[in-house]
Design an enzyme around this catalytic site. Structure first.
Site, PDB file in Angstrom:
ATOM      1  N   THR A   1       0.825  -1.186   0.028  1.00 36.97           N
ATOM      2  CA  THR A   1      -0.008  -0.064   0.017  1.00 36.97           C
ATOM      3  C   THR A   1       0.761   1.213  -0.126  1.00 36.97           C
ATOM      4  O   THR A   1       2.108   1.358   0.538  1.00 36.97           O
ATOM      5  CB  THR A   1      -0.961  -0.222   1.272  1.00 36.97           C
ATOM      6  OG1 THR A   1      -0.037   0.192   2.652  1.00 36.97           O
ATOM      7  CG2 THR A   1      -1.860  -1.296   1.415  1.00 36.97           C
TER       8      THR A   1
ATOM      9  N   SER B   1       2.536   2.755  -2.510  1.00 33.39           N
ATOM     10  CA  SER B   1       3.746   2.312  -3.124  1.00 33.39           C
ATOM     11  C   SER B   1       4.213   2.962  -4.246  1.00 33.39           C
ATOM     12  O   SER B   1       5.042   2.572  -5.182  1.00 33.39           O
ATOM     13  CB  SER B   1       3.790   0.864  -3.482  1.00 33.39           C
ATOM     14  OG  SER B   1       2.616   0.524  -4.143  1.00 33.39           O
ATOM     15  N   THR B   2       3.422   4.390  -4.672  1.00 35.52           N
ATOM     16  CA  THR B   2       3.682   4.923  -5.774  1.00 35.52           C
ATOM     17  C   THR B   2       5.020   5.837  -5.478  1.00 35.52           C
ATOM     18  O   THR B   2       5.656   6.372  -6.694  1.00 35.52           O
ATOM     19  CB  THR B   2       2.796   5.967  -6.200  1.00 35.52           C
ATOM     20  OG1 THR B   2       2.337   6.733  -5.363  1.00 35.52           O
ATOM     21  CG2 THR B   2       1.571   5.144  -6.823  1.00 35.52           C
TER      22      THR B   2
ATOM     23  N   GLY C   1       8.607   6.818  -2.676  1.00 35.48           N
ATOM     24  CA  GLY C   1       9.112   6.668  -1.435  1.00 35.48           C
ATOM     25  C   GLY C   1       9.396   5.325  -0.889  1.00 35.48           C
ATOM     26  O   GLY C   1       9.803   4.572  -1.710  1.00 35.48           O
TER      27      GLY C   1
ATOM     28  N   GLY D   1       7.532   3.031   0.080  1.00 33.45           N
ATOM     29  CA  GLY D   1       6.560   1.931  -0.610  1.00 33.45           C
ATOM     30  C   GLY D   1       7.120   1.545  -1.962  1.00 33.45           C
ATOM     31  O   GLY D   1       7.099   0.201  -2.220  1.00 33.45           O
TER      32      GLY D   1
ATOM     33  N   SER E   1       7.753   2.831  12.767  1.00 32.21           N
ATOM     34  CA  SER E   1       8.513   3.828  12.794  1.00 32.21           C
ATOM     35  C   SER E   1       9.337   3.758  14.228  1.00 32.21           C
ATOM     36  O   SER E   1       8.791   3.316  15.108  1.00 32.21           O
ATOM     37  CB  SER E   1       7.982   5.229  12.580  1.00 32.21           C
ATOM     38  OG  SER E   1       8.705   6.284  12.921  1.00 32.21           O
TER      39      SER E   1
ATOM     40  N   TYR F   1       1.253  11.324  15.340  1.00 36.53           N
ATOM     41  CA  TYR F   1       2.093  10.312  14.427  1.00 36.53           C
ATOM     42  C   TYR F   1       2.647   9.148  15.279  1.00 36.53           C
ATOM     43  O   TYR F   1       2.374   7.971  15.079  1.00 36.53           O
ATOM     44  CB  TYR F   1       3.165  10.751  13.870  1.00 36.53           C
ATOM     45  CG  TYR F   1       3.852  10.048  12.871  1.00 36.53           C
ATOM     46  CD1 TYR F   1       3.395   9.334  11.423  1.00 36.53           C
ATOM     47  CD2 TYR F   1       5.178   9.849  13.170  1.00 36.53           C
ATOM     48  CE1 TYR F   1       4.294   8.442  10.904  1.00 36.53           C
ATOM     49  CE2 TYR F   1       6.149   8.724  12.493  1.00 36.53           C
ATOM     50  CZ  TYR F   1       5.770   8.162  11.477  1.00 36.53           C
ATOM     51  OH  TYR F   1       6.391   7.427  10.672  1.00 36.53           O
TER      52      TYR F   1
END
Length: 266
Positions: free
Chosen positions: A13, A15-16, A18, A20, A143, A156
């Site tokens: 998910t 994944s276009t 960075g 991902g 993270s 976050y």
């Protein structure tokens, strides 16, 4: 060690770009067929074309699975486009700096919807099939902020802490089935989004190399790597955890944090 994921299907998910995108490339290079996901069909198509152009011989391939997995309708569309999935990587996430007392209820909800519930939604849809087939990998990209809550983005950090519990809980659900569920604790990583974030915290007039050094010195001084991690370095760990070599690793939070978390265990 040669990792061979030939014949395996994966969904990453967000994944276009960075991390991902680097994960999608790494899984395909190991032989998997990877469903690339993003909210906009045209952006996904562009990413699939670019990733396919970079793929070497003997690798897997890419398919398009557009949709917003932070919604029920979008998640359903992505699951249908991806088909049966052997490797699920919940990479989608949002982040941004905000004073703790200024974060509204709506913003808290948005962070939980995208960073936590989207992963839960995808696991709920795809884990049953993995269990039935007796094999599968679920990886949730968390993270260092899950363990070291950052003062400048508490919402976050809390959402990523919750994701660790999600991973542990679903690992128990998958116990004894041949399916493993893990979190990957990614440290400060060099992406376009992080460049924007860095410039929220340091002088915007600084060249990138100086800005990065200033950011690490002033805001991430405990990093032992003393530089931002490259997305491909996160992808290497994900590819390993997706492989048969990691068959005894489940329910864990595996660190690729550059030594940022000052603890022996997460």
């Amino acid at each position: 060690m040669r990792i061979d994921l030939t014949g395996k299907s994966a969904l990453v998910t967000g994944s276009t770009q960075g991390i991902g995108r680097a994960i999608a490339a790494g899984l395909a290079a190991a032989g998997a067929t990877v469903a690339v996901n993003g909210r906009r069909p045209e952006t996904v198509a562009e990413a699939v074309a670019a990733l396919s152009a970079d793929l070497g011989e003997g690798a897997g391939g890419f398919t398009a699975a557009p949709g917003d997995v932070s919604t029920d309708e979008g998640a359903d569309a992505v699951v249908e486009a991806a088909g049966p999935v052997d490797i699920l990587v919940n990479n989608l996430g949002i982040f941004g700096a905000s004073p703790a007392l200024a974060i509204t209820d709506a913003e808290w909800r948005r962070y939980f919807e995208v960073n936590v519930l989207a992963a839960v939604r995808m696991i709920r849809a795809l884990l049953p099939g993995m269990k039935e087939r007796g094999h599968g990998r679920v990886l949730n990209i968390a993270s260092d902020s899950a363990v070291v809550t950052p003062a400048e983005m508490v919402h976050y950090g809390v959402s990523k802490t919750a994701l660790l519990a999600v991973s542990r809980g679903f690992a128990k659900d998958a116990a004894g089935t041949g399916v493993t569920v893990n979190s990957v604790l990614a440290g400060p990583t060099h992406t376009g989004g992080v460049e924007d974030f860095v410039y929220q915290l340091v002088d915007r007039s600084l060249p990138w190399d100086e800005a990065q050094r200033a950011f690490m010195r002033e805001h991430r001084p405990q990093s032992l790597l003393q530089r931002l991690i490259e997305p491909e370095e996160i992808a290497h760990m994900v590819v390993y955890l997706s492989s048969p070599f990691a068959s005894a690793t489940t329910g864990g939070a595996v660190r690729v944090d550059g030594g940022y978390v000052d603890a022996i265990l997460p």
